[in-house]
Structures are given as C-alpha cells and as structure tokens.
Design a protein around this motif. Structure first.
Motif, short mmCIF file in Angstrom:
data_model
loop_
_atom_site.label_atom_id
_atom_site.label_comp_id
_atom_site.label_asym_id
_atom_site.label_seq_id
_atom_site.Cartn_x
_atom_site.Cartn_y
_atom_site.Cartn_z
N GLN A 18 0.75 -1.17 -0.01
CA GLN A 18 0.06 0.04 0.15
C GLN A 18 0.84 1.26 0.01
O GLN A 18 0.62 2.27 -0.74
CB GLN A 18 -1.13 0.15 1.28
CG GLN A 18 -1.97 -1.23 1.05
CD GLN A 18 -2.87 -1.39 2.48
OE1 GLN A 18 -3.54 -2.27 2.69
NE2 GLN A 18 -2.50 -0.19 3.32
N ILE A 184 -6.51 -7.26 2.05
CA ILE A 184 -6.04 -6.51 0.90
C ILE A 184 -5.19 -7.34 0.21
O ILE A 184 -4.12 -7.94 0.90
CB ILE A 184 -5.45 -5.04 1.25
CG1 ILE A 184 -6.58 -4.14 1.93
CG2 ILE A 184 -5.02 -4.31 0.05
CD1 ILE A 184 -7.67 -3.83 1.13
N ASP A 185 -5.14 -7.54 -1.18
CA ASP A 185 -4.15 -8.42 -1.85
C ASP A 185 -2.64 -7.81 -1.97
O ASP A 185 -2.37 -7.20 -2.67
CB ASP A 185 -4.79 -8.62 -3.51
CG ASP A 185 -3.84 -9.75 -4.02
OD1 ASP A 185 -3.16 -10.55 -3.17
OD2 ASP A 185 -4.02 -9.79 -5.23
N THR A 186 -2.15 -7.98 -0.67
CA THR A 186 -0.63 -7.47 -0.75
C THR A 186 0.28 -8.76 0.18
O THR A 186 -0.32 -9.70 0.18
CB THR A 186 -0.46 -6.18 0.31
OG1 THR A 186 -0.94 -6.77 1.65
CG2 THR A 186 -1.24 -5.25 -0.43
N ARG A 208 -14.39 -10.55 -2.56
CA ARG A 208 -13.38 -10.19 -3.11
C ARG A 208 -12.24 -9.66 -2.16
O ARG A 208 -12.78 -9.01 -1.13
CB ARG A 208 -13.26 -9.76 -4.43
CG ARG A 208 -13.51 -8.23 -4.38
CD ARG A 208 -13.45 -7.63 -5.78
NE ARG A 208 -13.95 -5.98 -5.60
CZ ARG A 208 -13.19 -5.38 -5.30
NH1 ARG A 208 -11.74 -5.36 -4.93
NH2 ARG A 208 -13.33 -3.82 -5.26
N ASN A 209 -11.13 -9.86 -2.40
CA ASN A 209 -9.95 -8.87 -1.48
C ASN A 209 -9.95 -7.68 -2.07
O ASN A 209 -10.16 -7.45 -3.50
CB ASN A 209 -8.70 -9.48 -1.69
CG ASN A 209 -8.58 -10.96 -0.83
OD1 ASN A 209 -9.49 -11.20 0.27
ND2 ASN A 209 -7.68 -11.78 -1.02
N GLY A 210 -9.69 -6.48 -1.41
CA GLY A 210 -9.45 -5.30 -1.99
C GLY A 210 -7.83 -5.10 -2.58
O GLY A 210 -7.05 -6.36 -2.59
N THR A 211 -7.71 -4.22 -3.30
CA THR A 211 -6.46 -3.97 -3.86
C THR A 211 -5.65 -2.91 -3.26
O THR A 211 -6.25 -1.88 -2.56
CB THR A 211 -6.46 -3.57 -5.35
OG1 THR A 211 -7.10 -2.14 -5.69
CG2 THR A 211 -7.49 -4.64 -6.22
N ALA A 212 -4.31 -2.55 -3.14
CA ALA A 212 -3.46 -1.65 -2.57
C ALA A 212 -4.05 -0.30 -3.30
O ALA A 212 -3.92 0.70 -2.63
CB ALA A 212 -2.24 -1.76 -2.88
N GLU A 213 -4.21 -0.40 -4.53
CA GLU A 213 -4.60 1.09 -5.37
C GLU A 213 -6.06 1.57 -4.70
O GLU A 213 -6.10 2.83 -4.57
CB GLU A 213 -4.97 0.72 -6.86
CG GLU A 213 -3.71 0.32 -7.56
CD GLU A 213 -3.12 -0.90 -7.28
OE1 GLU A 213 -3.80 -1.66 -6.64
OE2 GLU A 213 -2.11 -0.99 -7.82
N GLU A 214 -6.96 0.54 -4.30
CA GLU A 214 -8.11 1.06 -3.88
C GLU A 214 -7.95 1.86 -2.36
O GLU A 214 -8.46 2.85 -1.99
CB GLU A 214 -9.19 0.06 -3.35
CG GLU A 214 -9.89 -0.40 -4.83
CD GLU A 214 -10.46 -1.77 -4.79
OE1 GLU A 214 -11.71 -1.95 -5.40
OE2 GLU A 214 -10.03 -2.61 -4.06
#
Length: 243
Positions: A18, A184-186, A208-214
């Motif tokens: 992130q 979050i997908d990290t 779903r998982n969130g993204t670092a961009e979100e």
C-alpha cells in the motif's frame, strides 16, 4: 496542477504494498515523498523509479531518533504536510499461542511507532502551515478478529489514538484520520495459506479482496484538501467485512 504540488508526504513502511502505491500516486499528482522502511533494496528501487521527487531512508519506526532523521529528510524535499503511518506487522496467533515477546513486538511497531510518528511531524507541519496524518489501522480495529490478539490490540489502539490526536492537533491546523482495510491483496496476506485466505474472502460481502490501489486512493483523499473538514474519522475499506 496536482493535489500535492508543493507538498511532501512521509510514508512509513513505504517500500512495497500500500505504501508504495500511495507514493506513486502522490508523485503523479505533483508531490514529493519520503519513503521509510527497513526493506532497503525495495525502498531504494522504488525511490529510483519515482525520480527526484522521492527519497528513501532506512528507518525503524520504534526509534525516536529515527523519526527525527525522517522528518529532517522529508523537509529537505519540501514543506511536510502529510504523514502516513503505514508500517506494521501482522503475525496472527491466538491468545494462548501469543507470548509476551510477540505481543510487545506488535505494540512497539504498530502502536509505539505510530505515536512517535505523529509526535515527530507536528512541528514540521506547523511550519508548513497545515498537515494531515493518516493512521493505517484495520478492520481488526473495528471488530473482534479471531486468532490475532496482538495485532487486534494494536489496531484498536490506533483507532483511539487517532481520535485523541485529532482533538489535540485540530487547533494546530493538523487533521488526523484512520483507515481500516479489510483483506487487501498484498504481501501481508502470505502469512496465511491460500486455503485460509479463501475462507476469509468468502466472508466478505463483496466476495473479493481489496487492492492496494483502492486503499491508496482513500489515503490520498484524506491527505488532500478534498477532506479539509474531516478529522478523527475512521473509514473502513473492506468490502463490507466489518458490517
């Protein structure tokens, strides 16, 4: 002109995940970033990628002197108007599996590090005229989280620290808010098995998982003047997991 033109943001734990995405977006919007981390190779590579608007500094967030060096390095880039307390660890263990050393390691990095960071940036933000602090908590700081007592304790603490600091710092022109990501997908998810993560994802209403961009886009909103009347807020970004 970007939202961060003429401003510097200090991001702890900024070498990857992130923090790295936040740094890229800030630079894209005209700002400068001081990245700090203990992951030197990744941090140096990211700073090189971002060019003259970024610097990397090796930094253990539990050391008060290190925060003083970080603030000085950030101000060398320009007026320090943002801090993202992003550094943290996540080693999930149940109550009976957690020893005092593991609990203390979480509190030193996740909680003490945040406290030292908030305290360290205040004089610089006052010199800059205003500032915004974003503390990265978790949905584990909004509800009970099974098998992660030390992590949960520190993320609940960040929630309370954010509100107390928001009250203290409002007269100084500094806003303080907390962000509470769900899964979050990290890299942090890799501490659990793919099967364990799949079970957790099925519990998220959005499936779903969130993204670092979100997460980064929310953090940038809180750092910017777009959120100028917000302080002491806690914002979940978790696909509904904390509902």
């Amino acid at each position: 002109m970007g939202r961060f033109q003429g401003s510097t943001v200090l991001i702890s734990g900024g070498a990857r995940g992130q923090g790295a995405v936040e740094a890229r977006l800030i630079v894209a919007e005209g700002g400068c970033v001081l990245l700090t981390d203990i992951l030197d190779a990744e941090g140096e590579a990211l700073a090189a990628e971002l060019g003259p608007a970024a610097r990397f500094l090796h930094h253990d967030v539990t050391e008060e002197a290190g925060w003083a060096r970080a603030v000085s390095a950030a101000e060398a880039l320009g007026p320090l108007r943002g801090l993202v307390n992003n550094a943290g660890i996540y080693i999930p263990k149940t109550l009976m599996e957690t020893d005092a050393a593991l609990f203390e390691r979480h509190t030193r990095i996740n909680q003490l590090g945040c406290f030292l960071g908030m305290q360290a940036v205040v004089p610089a933000m006052e010199r800059a005229g205003h500032g915004s602090i974003v503390n990265i908590s978790s949905t584990a700081g909004l509800r009970g989280s099974p098998g992660a007592i030390a992590y949960s304790a520190t993320k609940w603490a960040l929630r309370g620290m954010t509100k107390a600091a928001a009250i203290d710092l409002a007269p100084r022109g500094i806003r303080v808010n907390s962000v509470h990501p769900g899964p979050i997908d990290t890299e942090m998810l890799k501490i659990r098995t793919p099967e364990e993560n799949a079970v957790r994802t099925r519990l998220v209403p959005m499936q779903r998982n969130g993204t670092a961009e979100e997460v980064a886009k929310l953090v940038l909103f809180l750092l910017s003047e777009d959120s100028s009347y917000m302080t002491g807020a806690e914002l979940a970004i978790d696909g509904g997991a904390s509902l």
